[in-house]
Enzyme design. Sequence first.
Site, PDB file in Angstrom:
ATOM      1  N   ARG A  21      21.271   3.951  -6.869  1.00  3.13           N
ATOM      2  CA  ARG A  21      21.315   1.804  -6.981  1.00  3.13           C
ATOM      3  C   ARG A  21      21.100   1.690  -5.745  1.00  3.13           C
ATOM      4  NH1 ARG A  21      25.333   3.965 -10.555  1.00  3.13           N
ATOM      5  NH2 ARG A  21      24.541   3.480 -12.587  1.00  3.13           N
ATOM      6  N   LYS A  43      10.249  -7.981  -1.731  1.00  3.68           N
ATOM      7  CA  LYS A  43       9.906  -7.244  -3.254  1.00  3.68           C
ATOM      8  C   LYS A  43       8.825  -6.866  -3.116  1.00  3.68           C
ATOM      9  CE  LYS A  43       7.652 -12.525  -4.601  1.00  3.68           C
ATOM     10  NZ  LYS A  43       6.951 -13.153  -4.852  1.00  3.68           N
ATOM     11  N   GLU A  85      -3.921 -14.092   5.455  1.00  3.48           N
ATOM     12  CA  GLU A  85      -2.760 -14.588   5.083  1.00  3.48           C
ATOM     13  C   GLU A  85      -2.326 -15.407   5.930  1.00  3.48           C
ATOM     14  OE1 GLU A  85      -0.627 -14.371   2.022  1.00  3.48           O
ATOM     15  OE2 GLU A  85      -1.840 -13.000   1.455  1.00  3.48           O
ATOM     16  N   LYS A 127       8.067 -16.731   6.980  1.00  3.68           N
ATOM     17  CA  LYS A 127       8.184 -16.109   5.799  1.00  3.68           C
ATOM     18  C   LYS A 127      10.023 -16.042   5.093  1.00  3.68           C
ATOM     19  CE  LYS A 127       7.379 -13.447   2.451  1.00  3.68           C
ATOM     20  NZ  LYS A 127       6.362 -12.374   1.407  1.00  3.68           N
ATOM     21  N   GLU A 137      11.955 -16.818  -6.044  1.00  4.82           N
ATOM     22  CA  GLU A 137      10.604 -17.562  -6.313  1.00  4.82           C
ATOM     23  C   GLU A 137      11.396 -18.764  -6.698  1.00  4.82           C
ATOM     24  OE1 GLU A 137       6.966 -16.010  -5.728  1.00  4.82           O
ATOM     25  OE2 GLU A 137       6.482 -16.916  -7.264  1.00  4.82           O
ATOM     26  N   ARG A 141       9.855 -20.782  -2.401  1.00  2.00           N
ATOM     27  CA  ARG A 141       9.354 -19.704  -2.653  1.00  2.00           C
ATOM     28  C   ARG A 141       7.455 -19.211  -2.636  1.00  2.00           C
ATOM     29  NH1 ARG A 141      11.486 -13.418  -1.750  1.00  2.00           N
ATOM     30  NH2 ARG A 141       8.880 -12.254  -1.316  1.00  2.00           N
ATOM     31  N   ASN A 145       2.267 -19.189  -2.506  1.00  2.00           N
ATOM     32  CA  ASN A 145       0.700 -18.319  -3.187  1.00  2.00           C
ATOM     33  C   ASN A 145      -0.074 -19.675  -2.784  1.00  2.00           C
ATOM     34  OD1 ASN A 145       2.284 -16.978  -4.503  1.00  2.00           O
ATOM     35  ND2 ASN A 145       3.400 -18.115  -5.964  1.00  2.00           N
ATOM     36  N   HIS A 148      -4.219 -18.603  -3.881  1.00  2.00           N
ATOM     37  CA  HIS A 148      -3.518 -17.919  -4.563  1.00  2.00           C
ATOM     38  C   HIS A 148      -4.051 -17.204  -6.964  1.00  2.00           C
ATOM     39  CE1 HIS A 148      -2.158 -15.515  -0.718  1.00  2.00           C
ATOM     40  NE2 HIS A 148      -1.547 -14.340  -1.497  1.00  2.00           N
ATOM     41  N   HIS A 152      -6.686 -14.914  -7.112  1.00  2.00           N
ATOM     42  CA  HIS A 152      -6.490 -13.945  -8.467  1.00  2.00           C
ATOM     43  C   HIS A 152      -7.568 -13.967  -8.812  1.00  2.00           C
ATOM     44  CE1 HIS A 152      -2.098 -13.396  -7.398  1.00  2.00           C
ATOM     45  NE2 HIS A 152      -2.460 -12.751  -6.714  1.00  2.00           N
ATOM     46  N   HIS A 165      -8.106  -8.222  -1.327  1.00  2.00           N
ATOM     47  CA  HIS A 165      -7.227  -9.289  -1.122  1.00  2.00           C
ATOM     48  C   HIS A 165      -7.251 -10.315  -0.517  1.00  2.00           C
ATOM     49  CE1 HIS A 165      -3.529 -11.552  -2.949  1.00  2.00           C
ATOM     50  NE2 HIS A 165      -2.869 -11.603  -1.556  1.00  2.00           N
TER      51      HIS A 165
HETATM   52  N1  NAD Z   1       6.018  -6.995  -1.551  1.00  2.00           N
HETATM   53  C1  NAD Z   1       4.766  -8.684  -1.115  1.00  2.00           C
HETATM   54  O1  NAD Z   1       5.819  -8.988  -0.973  1.00  2.00           O
HETATM   55  C2  NAD Z   1       3.396  -7.980  -0.728  1.00  2.00           C
HETATM   56  C3  NAD Z   1       2.751  -8.627  -0.778  1.00  2.00           C
HETATM   57  C4  NAD Z   1       1.640  -9.337  -0.530  1.00  2.00           C
HETATM   58  C5  NAD Z   1       1.320  -7.705  -1.071  1.00  2.00           C
HETATM   59  N2  NAD Z   1       1.659  -7.093  -0.990  1.00  2.00           N
HETATM   60  C6  NAD Z   1       1.233  -5.727  -1.879  1.00  2.00           C
HETATM   61  O2  NAD Z   1       0.555  -4.631  -0.382  1.00  2.00           O
HETATM   62  C7  NAD Z   1      -0.664  -4.127  -1.059  1.00  2.00           C
HETATM   63  C8  NAD Z   1      -1.466  -4.137   0.287  1.00  2.00           C
HETATM   64  O3  NAD Z   1      -1.557  -4.420   1.321  1.00  2.00           O
HETATM   65  P1  NAD Z   1      -1.845  -3.416   2.568  1.00  2.00           P
HETATM   66  O4  NAD Z   1      -2.725  -4.509   2.690  1.00  2.00           O
HETATM   67  O5  NAD Z   1      -1.232  -3.825   3.486  1.00  2.00           O
HETATM   68  O6  NAD Z   1      -2.700  -2.171   1.765  1.00  2.00           O
HETATM   69  P2  NAD Z   1      -2.559  -0.558   2.461  1.00  2.00           P
HETATM   70  O7  NAD Z   1      -1.030  -0.751   1.949  1.00  2.00           O
HETATM   71  O8  NAD Z   1      -3.226  -0.276   1.079  1.00  2.00           O
HETATM   72  O9  NAD Z   1      -3.149  -0.442   3.652  1.00  2.00           O
HETATM   73  C9  NAD Z   1      -4.490  -0.374   2.921  1.00  2.00           C
HETATM   74  C10 NAD Z   1      -5.820   0.982   4.228  1.00  2.00           C
HETATM   75  O10 NAD Z   1      -5.416   0.858   5.342  1.00  2.00           O
HETATM   76  C11 NAD Z   1      -4.409   1.902   5.647  1.00  2.00           C
HETATM   77  N3  NAD Z   1      -3.300   1.592   6.440  1.00  2.00           N
HETATM   78  C12 NAD Z   1      -2.287   1.563   7.312  1.00  2.00           C
HETATM   79  N4  NAD Z   1      -2.045   1.556   8.413  1.00  2.00           N
HETATM   80  C13 NAD Z   1      -3.428   1.619   8.862  1.00  2.00           C
HETATM   81  C14 NAD Z   1      -3.065   2.187  10.526  1.00  2.00           C
HETATM   82  N5  NAD Z   1      -2.463   1.255  11.327  1.00  2.00           N
HETATM   83  N6  NAD Z   1      -3.979   2.226  11.160  1.00  2.00           N
HETATM   84  C15 NAD Z   1      -5.579   2.148  10.529  1.00  2.00           C
HETATM   85  N7  NAD Z   1      -5.294   2.667   8.720  1.00  2.00           N
HETATM   86  C16 NAD Z   1      -3.853   1.683   8.600  1.00  2.00           C
HETATM   87  C17 NAD Z   1      -4.024   2.110   4.819  1.00  2.00           C
HETATM   88  O11 NAD Z   1      -4.312   3.756   4.622  1.00  2.00           O
HETATM   89  C18 NAD Z   1      -4.865   1.730   3.499  1.00  2.00           C
HETATM   90  O12 NAD Z   1      -6.026   2.758   3.862  1.00  2.00           O
HETATM   91  C19 NAD Z   1      -0.696  -4.728  -2.282  1.00  2.00           C
HETATM   92  O13 NAD Z   1      -0.261  -3.436  -3.047  1.00  2.00           O
HETATM   93  C20 NAD Z   1       0.134  -5.449  -2.396  1.00  2.00           C
HETATM   94  O14 NAD Z   1       0.262  -5.415  -4.097  1.00  2.00           O
HETATM   95  C21 NAD Z   1       3.259  -6.952  -1.275  1.00  2.00           C
HETATM   96 ZN    ZN Z   2      -1.209 -12.281  -0.485  1.00  2.00          ZN
END
Ligand code: NAD
Ligand code: ZN
Length: 260
Positions: A21, A43, A85, A127, A137, A141, A145, A148, A152, A165
């Site tokens: 938990r 999140k 972003e 943030k 949100e 918050r 978006n 977005h 989306h 994205h």
């Molecule tokens: N929780 C939140 O508030 C929130 C906000 C925005 C996005 N997200 C989520 O985040 C995800 C996208 O995150 P992302 O863009 O980091 O994508 P990701 O985690 O898929 O990473 C992108 C790619 O980069 C590689 N990588 C990571 N670090 C690296 C480094 N230092 N050098 C070389 N390669 C590296 C990874 O292996 C992957 O192939 C989505 O699933 C999205 O839904 C969450």
């Molecule tokens: Zn985003």
Amino acid sequence: MALGGGVIGDMAGFAAASFLRGIPFIQVPTTLLAQVDSSVGGKTGINLAQGKNLVGAFYQPAHVMIDVATLSTLAEREFLGGLAEIVKYGVVLDRELFLFLEEHVEPILRRDQSVLTKLISRCCSIKAEVVARDERESDIRAVLNYGHTLGHAVETLTGYQQYTHGEAVAIGMVAAASFSELCGFASQDDTARIRNLIQRLNLPSVLPVFTAAEYMSALFRDKKVRDGGITFVCNRGIGDFSFAKVVDLHPLLTSCGIGE
Ligand SMILES: NC(=O)c1ccc[n+]([C@@H]2O[C@H](COP(=O)([O-])OP(=O)(O)OC[C@H]3O[C@@H](n4cnc5c(N)ncnc54)[C@H](O)[C@@H]3O)[C@@H](O)[C@H]2O)c1
Ligand SMILES: [Zn+2]
């Protein structure tokens, strides 16, 4: 410890929220997107076959540790996506940040570590401030978006294949800027500056060609639709925001060059 991009952060955070938990966890984000966005704010979640982020929890990390040196190995498109972003924070929440971006395009694109450190720490503070005011949100918050809603729709219409994205968000921000101008929240000059910065950062800025009907159906499938309308985040000039409830999206799409 969640060491990796946003996918790892979301997954490890969700595991930490669920195991016994809840156990403390640390975010060590290694992509620009994770450093300026997903690692801060609590999140967490995973995707199901039925849809994105259907299972998850609001669960804050005990600590977020960022080393900008990790960005040196990041693929170019991933890096540029993270920049989108950062632009978002500037356009709706921090005029000074926007001006800083305009003046530092060249060092940003060559990943100058001191400039990136400045940018990333500013984005994390913004943030954290927004999330501290509205963790779940219920109101403010939603400003995060910006760009977005249409972003989306672009991702959905292109089957998540054509744009990252961040690229989709960049396109969505230029559309949101035109719409804000149409609503009287911003000037033509503001819109031009936003588009110009996005283009200088090598991000796309034009909505892909689909019909208005296709855009409408993608937009109305979005979970944020309430009472038949979409709450759209607008920029008020540059550095401030306003929410607009939009029921008829045709004027918006027309203003972005999308026909029937
Ligand atoms: N929780 C939140 O508030 C929130 C906000 C925005 C996005 N997200 C989520 O985040 C995800 C996208 O995150 P992302 O863009 O980091 O994508 P990701 O985690 O898929 O990473 C992108 C790619 O980069 C590689 N990588 C990571 N670090 C690296 C480094 N230092 N050098 C070389 N390669 C590296 C990874 O292996 C992957 O192939 C989505 O699933 C999205 O839904 C969450
Ligand atoms: Zn985003």
